[in-house]
Motif scaffolding. Structure first.
Motif: not given
Length: 476
Positions: A172-181, A198-201
């Motif tokens: 989950m934290l990894y996913g949150i980091s992608f959302i922040y990016a 976007s792919p990141l989101a």
């Protein structure tokens, strides 16, 4: 910092006060023989005060620059979860009194700490506060699962819960980091305003959904559930199955509808797949179970699928249906676990389904109340479970797409399957003959009170329309 902002966090403030009172009560009542009962009264009383305070201060509030955001719908769920926790604390008394460890204070403090984390998680307006609340709920929960530390099953269940929780939190934290990016912010309102497909989101959304899917026990994130439910003390299993699940389900619902609304075309089909898998796979595995707590674990996974069906509606009706379903699920599921707990306490820890063969011959009242609860879980009229399933199906069908209708159809078919395996327990209690049924026993006052509350909810929550109207009137 403006410390007056803390006064806006009224439910959380009362829970912190409850924790302090129970802590000092545990410290100063060390030599009192009825310490366990006094701590129970303290905890239940403070939870009732918290629920009343939440009702009194139910207006939407925002504090700390949008870090903490509480809506009417969230406050309604807080009241419901406080009510469910009161039932857990009442029904846990026979187990606590007979426990050799005499850790009554620790148990009630862990319950309050977990509930505090859930309240923070539901009222978060920022992904970091959300994650902090989630971990505040998860760590004490792991301690509760391992509470019977001298029992092998309890230690094993806690180990599996901790390992899986750690992994899911990391995902989950990894996913949150992608959302922040992808967005450059962690505030829910800002993410909703700037997020694009976007792919990141999209990757962040999938990872975030996977992490929270673990907390709700959705397939395929459910593998810890059966072993943890079986190993944990029965009151803790009941708490895990309803309170934790309800808080996580509403949080996921709010975040999908408010934060990830621009990506609805992506998470909608992800949700369809998870719902169908959760309801179908759990029902098929439940049929094969012979241990009642494992049986209820797969029932819980299936019920999680029905709860998430309300999110398909993607609107106010869906939130109301989800909240109402959690309320009805609390009283029905806790009635079953209260019976399991009192039987386990009185008969050498037996939780196998064979123990209930001929149960009606010696304990007709408990058998009858267990049957009412199982019928409500199956959605049989006129019990409250039928109304909760109806509102969930109606919310999902409101979406209007062919895929939504297909998911509702699969859920309806699975309702028939679930009726079959719930009736297996009824058959064991009323029809299956045995020469050695469990002997008759007298339930203690705490068990009677817990069952009275649950049975009243099963009978009345469906026909007293003002309850659903109160829930539906609460806005996001």
């Amino acid at each position: 910092m403006n410390y007056s902002e803390f006064l806006k966090m009224m439910p959380e403030a009362f829970l912190v006060l409850s924790l302090i009172i129970v802590f000092f009560g545990d410290f100063f009542l060390t030599k009192v023989k009825v310490k366990g009962y006094l701590l129970q009264y303290l905890t239940v009383g403070m939870l009732a005060v918290t629920a009343v305070a939440t009702l009194a201060y139910s207006d939407p509030v925002s504090a700390f620059g949008g870090l903490y955001v509480s809506s009417q719908a969230v406050n309604v769920m807080k009241v419901i979860l406080a009510f469910g926790t009161i039932i857990v604390c009442i029904m846990a008394q026979p187990w606590i009194v007979k426990s050799a460890m005499k850790l009554e204070g620790e148990f009630y403090m862990l319950v309050l700490s977990t509930l505090l984390g859930m309240f923070v998680m539901m009222s978060s307006g920022n992904f970091m506060l959300f994650f902090l609340g989630l971990e505040m709920a998860s760590v004490p929960m792991a301690c509760m699962v391992a509470f019977d530390k001298w029992k092998k099953d309890s230690a094993e269940g806690a180990a599996k819960y901790i390992l899986t929780a750690t992994f899911s939190s990391g995902v989950m934290l990894y996913g949150i980091s992608f959302i922040y990016a992808a967005t450059g912010t962690l505030y829910f309102d800002d993410v909703a305003a700037t997020i694009t497909a976007s792919p990141l989101a999209i990757i962040g959304l999938v990872f975030f959904f996977s992490g929270l899917g673990f907390k709700i026990s959705l397939v395929p994130f459910h593998f810890w559930t059966a072993d943890t439910y079986q190993g944990a003390p029965t009151p803790v299993t009941g708490y895990l199955s309803v309170i934790s699940k309800g808080a996580a389900a509403l949080t996921l619902c709010i975040i999908l509808m408010k934060v990830f609304q621009p990506l609805v075309a992506y998470w909608e089909y992800l949700l369809y797949i998870v719902i169908v898998l959760s309801i179908t796979v759990a029902n098929l595995f439940a049929i094969r179970q012979s241990e009642l707590k494992r049986f209820m674990a797969f029932s819980s996974i299936s019920q999680a699928g029905y709860i998430m069906l309300a999110v398909v509606g993607n609107g106010q009706l869906g939130v109301a249906a989800l909240t109402y379903y959690v309320l009805v699920y609390i009283v029905a599921n806790m009635a079953v676990f209260t019976v399991i707990n009192v039987v386990e306490s009185n008969h050498n820890g037996r939780t196998d389904m064979a123990a209930y063969n001929g149960f009606y011959q010696t304990n007709p009242k408990l058998s009858f109340l267990m049957t009412l609860a199982l019928f409500s879980l199956a959605g049989i009229p006129p019990f409250a479970g039928m109304f909760s399933k109806f509102f969930v199906f109606m919310a999902a069908a409101q979406q209007g797409s062919a895929a939504a209708y297909f998911v509702v159809f699969i859920a309806l078919i699975n309702t028939v399957v679930s009726l079959y395996y719930y009736l297996l327990i009824v058959k064991a209690m009323y029809i299956t003959k045995t020469d050695t049924p469990l002997p008759a026993f007298q339930s203690d006052l705490s068990t009677k009170v817990a069952l009275a509350l649950c049975t009243a909810g099963i009978a009345l929550f469906g026909i007293v329309s003002c309850i659903y109207e109160w829930i539906a009137a609460a806005g996001l």
